[in-house]
Design a protein around this motif. Structure first.
Motif, PDB file in Angstrom:
ATOM      1  N   UNK A  20      36.113  39.466  32.836  1.00  0.00           N
ATOM      2  CA  UNK A  20      36.789  38.674  33.858  1.00  0.00           C
ATOM      3  C   UNK A  20      36.514  39.150  35.269  1.00  0.00           C
ATOM      4  N   UNK A  21      37.140  38.483  36.207  1.00  0.00           N
ATOM      5  CA  UNK A  21      36.914  38.793  37.615  1.00  0.00           C
ATOM      6  C   UNK A  21      38.109  39.492  38.221  1.00  0.00           C
ATOM      7  N   UNK A  22      37.852  40.531  39.007  1.00  0.00           N
ATOM      8  CA  UNK A  22      38.988  41.176  39.682  1.00  0.00           C
ATOM      9  C   UNK A  22      39.417  40.304  40.852  1.00  0.00           C
ATOM     10  N   UNK A  23      40.657  40.523  41.291  1.00  0.00           N
ATOM     11  CA  UNK A  23      41.194  39.802  42.443  1.00  0.00           C
ATOM     12  C   UNK A  23      41.719  40.818  43.440  1.00  0.00           C
ATOM     13  N   UNK A  24      41.232  40.740  44.634  1.00  0.00           N
ATOM     14  CA  UNK A  24      41.607  41.697  45.678  1.00  0.00           C
ATOM     15  C   UNK A  24      42.588  41.030  46.631  1.00  0.00           C
ATOM     16  N   UNK A  25      43.824  41.529  46.686  1.00  0.00           N
ATOM     17  CA  UNK A  25      44.832  40.850  47.501  1.00  0.00           C
ATOM     18  C   UNK A  25      44.552  40.912  49.002  1.00  0.00           C
ATOM     19  N   UNK A  59      41.020  43.481  30.568  1.00  0.00           N
ATOM     20  CA  UNK A  59      40.855  42.141  31.108  1.00  0.00           C
ATOM     21  C   UNK A  59      41.350  42.054  32.540  1.00  0.00           C
ATOM     22  N   UNK A  60      40.442  41.711  33.449  1.00  0.00           N
ATOM     23  CA  UNK A  60      40.819  41.326  34.806  1.00  0.00           C
ATOM     24  C   UNK A  60      41.242  39.854  34.708  1.00  0.00           C
ATOM     25  N   UNK A  61      41.050  39.060  35.758  1.00  0.00           N
ATOM     26  CA  UNK A  61      41.449  37.666  35.620  1.00  0.00           C
ATOM     27  C   UNK A  61      40.510  36.951  34.649  1.00  0.00           C
ATOM     28  N   UNK A  62      41.092  36.386  33.602  1.00  0.00           N
ATOM     29  CA  UNK A  62      40.340  35.656  32.588  1.00  0.00           C
ATOM     30  C   UNK A  62      40.932  34.249  32.514  1.00  0.00           C
ATOM     31  N   UNK A  74      43.179  41.135  15.190  1.00  0.00           N
ATOM     32  CA  UNK A  74      43.430  42.495  14.730  1.00  0.00           C
ATOM     33  C   UNK A  74      42.240  43.403  15.100  1.00  0.00           C
ATOM     34  N   UNK A  75      42.529  44.669  15.355  1.00  0.00           N
ATOM     35  CA  UNK A  75      41.445  45.591  15.723  1.00  0.00           C
ATOM     36  C   UNK A  75      41.083  45.514  17.180  1.00  0.00           C
ATOM     37  N   UNK A  76      41.847  44.698  17.931  1.00  0.00           N
ATOM     38  CA  UNK A  76      41.537  44.518  19.351  1.00  0.00           C
ATOM     39  C   UNK A  76      42.821  44.638  20.178  1.00  0.00           C
ATOM     40  N   UNK A  77      42.783  45.528  21.158  1.00  0.00           N
ATOM     41  CA  UNK A  77      43.933  45.716  22.040  1.00  0.00           C
ATOM     42  C   UNK A  77      43.535  45.247  23.430  1.00  0.00           C
ATOM     43  N   UNK A  78      44.465  44.530  24.098  1.00  0.00           N
ATOM     44  CA  UNK A  78      44.174  44.017  25.433  1.00  0.00           C
ATOM     45  C   UNK A  78      44.966  44.799  26.481  1.00  0.00           C
ATOM     46  N   UNK A  79      44.275  45.255  27.513  1.00  0.00           N
ATOM     47  CA  UNK A  79      44.900  45.927  28.655  1.00  0.00           C
ATOM     48  C   UNK A  79      44.595  45.069  29.877  1.00  0.00           C
ATOM     49  N   UNK A  80      45.594  44.784  30.686  1.00  0.00           N
ATOM     50  CA  UNK A  80      45.360  43.935  31.862  1.00  0.00           C
ATOM     51  C   UNK A  80      45.103  44.759  33.118  1.00  0.00           C
ATOM     52  N   UNK A  81      44.272  44.247  33.988  1.00  0.00           N
ATOM     53  CA  UNK A  81      44.001  44.892  35.273  1.00  0.00           C
ATOM     54  C   UNK A  81      43.786  43.801  36.311  1.00  0.00           C
ATOM     55  N   UNK A  82      44.346  43.965  37.498  1.00  0.00           N
ATOM     56  CA  UNK A  82      44.204  42.945  38.526  1.00  0.00           C
ATOM     57  C   UNK A  82      43.059  43.228  39.477  1.00  0.00           C
ATOM     58  N   UNK A  83      43.179  44.340  40.174  1.00  0.00           N
ATOM     59  CA  UNK A  83      42.186  44.685  41.193  1.00  0.00           C
ATOM     60  C   UNK A  83      41.079  45.560  40.608  1.00  0.00           C
TER      61      UNK A  83
END
Ligand code: CTP
Ligand code: CA
Length: 239
Positions: A20-25, A59-62, A74-83
Protein backbone atom coordinates in the motif's frame (compact mmCIF):
# COMPACT_ATOMS: atom_id res chain seq x y z
CA UNK A 1 -3.21 -20.15 -5.79
CA UNK A 2 0.28 -21.61 -5.91
CA UNK A 3 1.23 -23.99 -8.68
CA UNK A 4 1.10 -27.67 -7.69
CA UNK A 5 4.83 -28.09 -7.20
CA UNK A 6 5.10 -24.94 -5.09
CA UNK A 7 2.66 -25.91 -2.38
CA UNK A 8 4.38 -25.61 0.96
CA UNK A 9 7.77 -24.55 -0.39
CA UNK A 10 7.90 -21.60 2.04
CA UNK A 11 6.89 -23.67 5.06
CA UNK A 12 8.79 -22.80 8.21
CA UNK A 13 9.83 -19.40 6.88
CA UNK A 14 8.86 -16.10 8.47
CA UNK A 15 7.91 -13.56 5.83
CA UNK A 16 7.19 -9.85 6.18
CA UNK A 17 5.54 -7.98 3.30
CA UNK A 18 4.75 -4.27 3.22
CA UNK A 19 1.91 -3.09 1.01
CA UNK A 20 0.00 0.00 0.00
CA UNK A 21 0.81 3.67 -0.02
CA UNK A 22 1.89 5.71 2.97
CA UNK A 23 0.10 8.97 3.73
CA UNK A 24 2.02 11.94 5.05
CA UNK A 25 -0.16 14.38 6.99
CA UNK A 26 -0.28 18.07 6.16
CA UNK A 27 -2.86 18.90 8.83
CA UNK A 28 -5.66 16.96 10.59
CA UNK A 29 -7.69 16.64 7.39
CA UNK A 30 -5.13 16.52 4.55
CA UNK A 31 -2.26 14.33 3.47
CA UNK A 32 0.20 13.67 0.67
CA UNK A 33 -0.45 10.21 -0.75
CA UNK A 34 0.14 8.10 -3.83
CA UNK A 35 -1.83 5.83 -6.13
CA UNK A 36 -0.72 2.48 -4.71
CA UNK A 37 -3.75 0.20 -4.22
CA UNK A 38 -1.87 -2.36 -2.13
CA UNK A 39 -2.97 -5.14 -4.50
CA UNK A 40 0.49 -6.41 -5.38
CA UNK A 41 1.64 -6.49 -1.77
CA UNK A 42 -1.52 -8.23 -0.59
CA UNK A 43 -1.19 -10.76 -3.44
CA UNK A 44 2.37 -11.45 -2.27
CA UNK A 45 1.30 -11.93 1.34
CA UNK A 46 -1.58 -14.27 0.39
CA UNK A 47 0.60 -16.28 -1.95
CA UNK A 48 3.32 -16.66 0.72
CA UNK A 49 0.71 -17.88 3.22
CA UNK A 50 -0.59 -20.28 0.58
CA UNK A 51 2.94 -21.60 0.12
CA UNK A 52 3.21 -22.29 3.85
CA UNK A 53 5.01 -19.23 5.24
CA UNK A 54 4.20 -17.51 8.49
CA UNK A 55 3.30 -14.05 7.14
CA UNK A 56 3.09 -10.54 8.54
CA UNK A 57 1.51 -7.99 6.22
CA UNK A 58 2.48 -4.45 7.16
CA UNK A 59 -0.26 -2.47 5.47
CA UNK A 60 -0.10 1.24 4.76
CA UNK A 61 -3.16 2.64 2.98
CA UNK A 62 -4.71 -0.23 1.03
CA UNK A 63 -7.85 0.12 -1.11
CA UNK A 64 -11.13 -0.94 0.47
CA UNK A 65 -11.84 -4.59 -0.16
CA UNK A 66 -8.23 -5.46 -0.98
CA UNK A 67 -7.29 -5.89 2.66
CA UNK A 68 -10.44 -7.82 3.57
CA UNK A 69 -9.18 -10.97 1.81
CA UNK A 70 -5.93 -10.84 3.75
CA UNK A 71 -7.49 -10.20 7.14
CA UNK A 72 -9.42 -13.45 7.09
CA UNK A 73 -6.45 -15.59 6.10
CA UNK A 74 -4.95 -18.08 8.56
CA UNK A 75 -1.15 -17.86 8.83
CA UNK A 76 -1.28 -14.16 8.06
CA UNK A 77 -1.19 -11.30 10.55
CA UNK A 78 -1.94 -7.71 9.53
CA UNK A 79 -0.20 -4.70 11.10
CA UNK A 80 -1.35 -1.22 10.09
CA UNK A 81 0.91 1.75 9.42
CA UNK A 82 -0.04 5.22 8.23
CA UNK A 83 3.07 7.25 7.56
CA UNK A 84 6.47 6.24 6.20
CA UNK A 85 7.90 6.67 9.70
CA UNK A 86 5.25 4.33 11.17
CA UNK A 87 5.87 1.81 8.41
CA UNK A 88 9.60 1.99 9.10
CA UNK A 89 9.12 1.31 12.80
CA UNK A 90 6.73 -1.59 12.19
CA UNK A 91 8.98 -3.16 9.54
CA UNK A 92 12.10 -2.84 11.69
CA UNK A 93 10.33 -4.61 14.58
CA UNK A 94 8.94 -7.41 12.39
CA UNK A 95 12.17 -7.84 10.39
CA UNK A 96 14.09 -8.87 13.50
CA UNK A 97 12.52 -12.33 13.33
CA UNK A 98 11.99 -12.53 9.59
CA UNK A 99 13.71 -14.77 7.05
CA UNK A 100 12.39 -12.76 4.11
CA UNK A 101 11.29 -9.11 3.93
CA UNK A 102 9.58 -7.74 0.83
CA UNK A 103 9.09 -3.98 0.52
CA UNK A 104 6.15 -3.73 -1.87
CA UNK A 105 4.77 -0.60 -0.21
CA UNK A 106 4.90 2.74 -1.99
CA UNK A 107 6.74 4.68 0.68
CA UNK A 108 6.59 8.48 0.54
CA UNK A 109 10.03 9.89 -0.20
CA UNK A 110 9.22 13.08 1.72
CA UNK A 111 7.13 14.17 4.66
CA UNK A 112 5.78 17.59 5.53
CA UNK A 113 8.28 19.49 7.66
CA UNK A 114 5.74 21.15 9.92
CA UNK A 115 2.46 19.31 10.31
CA UNK A 116 -0.16 21.84 11.35
CA UNK A 117 -2.06 20.79 14.50
CA UNK A 118 -5.03 22.78 13.22
CA UNK A 119 -6.63 22.68 9.80
CA UNK A 120 -4.79 25.15 7.60
CA UNK A 121 -7.01 28.04 6.57
CA UNK A 122 -6.64 30.27 3.53
CA UNK A 123 -7.51 33.16 5.77
CA UNK A 124 -4.12 32.88 7.48
CA UNK A 125 -2.13 32.05 4.33
CA UNK A 126 -0.52 34.23 1.68
CA UNK A 127 -2.84 35.22 -1.16
CA UNK A 128 -2.36 33.25 -4.40
CA UNK A 129 -0.50 30.19 -3.15
CA UNK A 130 1.57 28.54 -0.46
CA UNK A 131 4.77 26.50 -0.27
CA UNK A 132 5.06 23.29 1.72
CA UNK A 133 8.49 22.39 3.04
CA UNK A 134 9.25 18.69 2.72
CA UNK A 135 11.92 16.60 4.44
CA UNK A 136 13.31 13.37 3.02
CA UNK A 137 12.14 10.20 4.78
CA UNK A 138 14.51 7.44 5.84
CA UNK A 139 14.98 4.75 3.22
CA UNK A 140 13.46 1.70 4.93
CA UNK A 141 14.77 -0.76 2.35
CA UNK A 142 18.31 0.58 2.64
CA UNK A 143 18.05 0.26 6.44
CA UNK A 144 16.93 -3.36 6.11
CA UNK A 145 19.91 -4.10 3.86
CA UNK A 146 22.29 -2.46 6.36
CA UNK A 147 20.98 -4.59 9.23
CA UNK A 148 20.44 -7.78 7.19
CA UNK A 149 21.20 -10.90 9.17
CA UNK A 150 22.92 -14.03 7.90
CA UNK A 151 20.43 -15.97 5.79
CA UNK A 152 17.92 -13.13 5.57
CA UNK A 153 16.59 -12.20 2.13
CA UNK A 154 15.59 -8.61 1.39
CA UNK A 155 13.45 -7.76 -1.64
CA UNK A 156 12.52 -4.35 -3.03
CA UNK A 157 10.20 -3.09 -5.73
CA UNK A 158 11.02 -0.33 -8.17
CA UNK A 159 8.27 1.50 -9.95
CA UNK A 160 9.76 3.31 -12.90
CA UNK A 161 8.47 5.54 -15.66
CA UNK A 162 10.81 5.02 -18.62
CA UNK A 163 11.23 7.47 -21.43
CA UNK A 164 14.26 9.58 -20.65
CA UNK A 165 16.68 7.83 -23.00
CA UNK A 166 17.14 4.96 -20.58
CA UNK A 167 15.46 1.56 -20.60
CA UNK A 168 13.42 0.32 -17.68
CA UNK A 169 16.06 -2.29 -16.95
CA UNK A 170 18.90 0.28 -16.99
CA UNK A 171 17.09 2.34 -14.39
CA UNK A 172 16.27 -0.81 -12.40
CA UNK A 173 19.90 -1.91 -12.45
CA UNK A 174 21.09 1.43 -11.14
CA UNK A 175 18.52 1.28 -8.38
CA UNK A 176 19.44 -2.32 -7.55
CA UNK A 177 23.09 -1.34 -7.20
CA UNK A 178 22.16 1.63 -5.02
CA UNK A 179 19.80 -0.34 -2.78
CA UNK A 180 21.79 -3.55 -2.39
CA UNK A 181 18.68 -5.67 -1.82
CA UNK A 182 19.00 -9.36 -2.75
CA UNK A 183 16.25 -8.91 -5.34
CA UNK A 184 14.56 -5.95 -6.96
CA UNK A 185 11.29 -6.34 -8.84
CA UNK A 186 11.24 -3.65 -11.50
CA UNK A 187 7.91 -2.62 -12.94
CA UNK A 188 6.77 0.02 -15.33
CA UNK A 189 4.25 2.51 -14.06
CA UNK A 190 2.49 5.35 -15.77
CA UNK A 191 -0.77 7.21 -15.76
CA UNK A 192 -2.63 4.04 -16.67
CA UNK A 193 -0.09 1.36 -15.76
CA UNK A 194 0.77 -0.45 -12.57
CA UNK A 195 -1.30 1.18 -9.88
CA UNK A 196 -5.03 0.56 -10.03
CA UNK A 197 -4.47 -2.08 -12.68
CA UNK A 198 -5.15 -5.70 -11.81
CA UNK A 199 -2.32 -6.81 -14.10
CA UNK A 200 1.34 -6.13 -13.64
CA UNK A 201 4.63 -6.85 -15.39
CA UNK A 202 7.91 -7.17 -13.56
CA UNK A 203 11.51 -8.03 -14.24
CA UNK A 204 13.23 -9.45 -11.18
CA UNK A 205 16.93 -8.64 -10.87
CA UNK A 206 19.66 -9.34 -8.34
CA UNK A 207 21.75 -6.63 -6.63
CA UNK A 208 24.37 -6.99 -9.37
CA UNK A 209 21.75 -6.55 -12.10
CA UNK A 210 21.38 -10.13 -13.25
CA UNK A 211 17.86 -10.98 -14.48
CA UNK A 212 16.51 -13.72 -12.22
CA UNK A 213 12.96 -13.82 -13.53
CA UNK A 214 10.28 -11.95 -15.45
CA UNK A 215 6.53 -12.13 -15.41
CA UNK A 216 3.63 -10.37 -17.05
CA UNK A 217 0.21 -11.27 -15.80
CA UNK A 218 -2.11 -10.86 -12.86
CA UNK A 219 -0.70 -9.58 -9.60
CA UNK A 220 -1.12 -13.17 -8.32
CA UNK A 221 1.05 -14.44 -11.20
CA UNK A 222 3.67 -11.82 -10.41
CA UNK A 223 3.57 -12.84 -6.74
CA UNK A 224 4.23 -16.48 -7.62
CA UNK A 225 7.14 -15.47 -9.86
CA UNK A 226 8.63 -13.38 -7.08
CA UNK A 227 8.46 -16.22 -4.52
CA UNK A 228 10.02 -18.55 -7.13
CA UNK A 229 12.89 -16.07 -7.52
CA UNK A 230 13.26 -15.71 -3.74
CA UNK A 231 13.45 -19.47 -3.39
CA UNK A 232 16.05 -19.64 -6.16
CA UNK A 233 18.39 -17.08 -4.60
CA UNK A 234 18.00 -18.67 -1.16
CA UNK A 235 18.77 -22.11 -2.55
CA UNK A 236 21.81 -20.90 -4.51
CA UNK A 237 23.11 -19.13 -1.40
CA UNK A 238 22.62 -22.16 0.82
CA UNK A 239 24.95 -24.23 -1.39
N1 CTP B 1 11.53 2.46 -0.17
C1 CTP B 1 11.76 2.45 1.19
N2 CTP B 1 11.82 3.62 1.89
C2 CTP B 1 11.69 4.81 1.25
C3 CTP B 1 11.47 4.83 -0.15
C4 CTP B 1 11.40 3.64 -0.84
O1 CTP B 1 11.89 1.37 1.76
N3 CTP B 1 11.76 5.92 1.96
C5 CTP B 1 11.49 1.17 -0.89
C6 CTP B 1 10.20 0.88 -1.62
O2 CTP B 1 9.30 0.18 -0.78
C7 CTP B 1 10.71 -0.02 -2.76
C8 CTP B 1 12.11 0.49 -3.02
O3 CTP B 1 12.51 1.20 -1.85
O4 CTP B 1 10.80 -1.35 -2.36
C9 CTP B 1 12.27 1.37 -4.21
O5 CTP B 1 11.41 2.46 -4.12
P1 CTP B 1 11.48 3.59 -5.20
O6 CTP B 1 10.51 4.67 -4.86
O7 CTP B 1 11.39 2.95 -6.56
O8 CTP B 1 13.01 4.08 -5.05
P2 CTP B 1 13.66 5.37 -4.41
O9 CTP B 1 14.96 4.93 -3.83
O10 CTP B 1 12.71 6.06 -3.49
O11 CTP B 1 14.01 6.25 -5.66
P3 CTP B 1 13.05 7.21 -6.59
O12 CTP B 1 11.69 7.29 -5.98
O13 CTP B 1 13.76 8.51 -6.60
O14 CTP B 1 13.05 6.54 -7.93
CA1 CA C 1 10.61 6.74 -4.08
Amino acid sequence: AAAEGDAGDLRGLRVVVSAGGTREPIDPVRYIGNRSSGRQGVALALSAAERGADVVLVAAHVDDGVLAAASARPGLRVVRAGTAAELGTAIAAEAERADIVVMAAAVADYRVAEVSPLKRAKESAPVGGITLDLIENDDILAGLVRSRREGQTIVGFAAETPGDGETLLDRGRRKAARKGADLLAVNEVGWSKGFEATDNAVTIISADGEVIGARRGSKDDVAEALWDAVRMVRESRAK
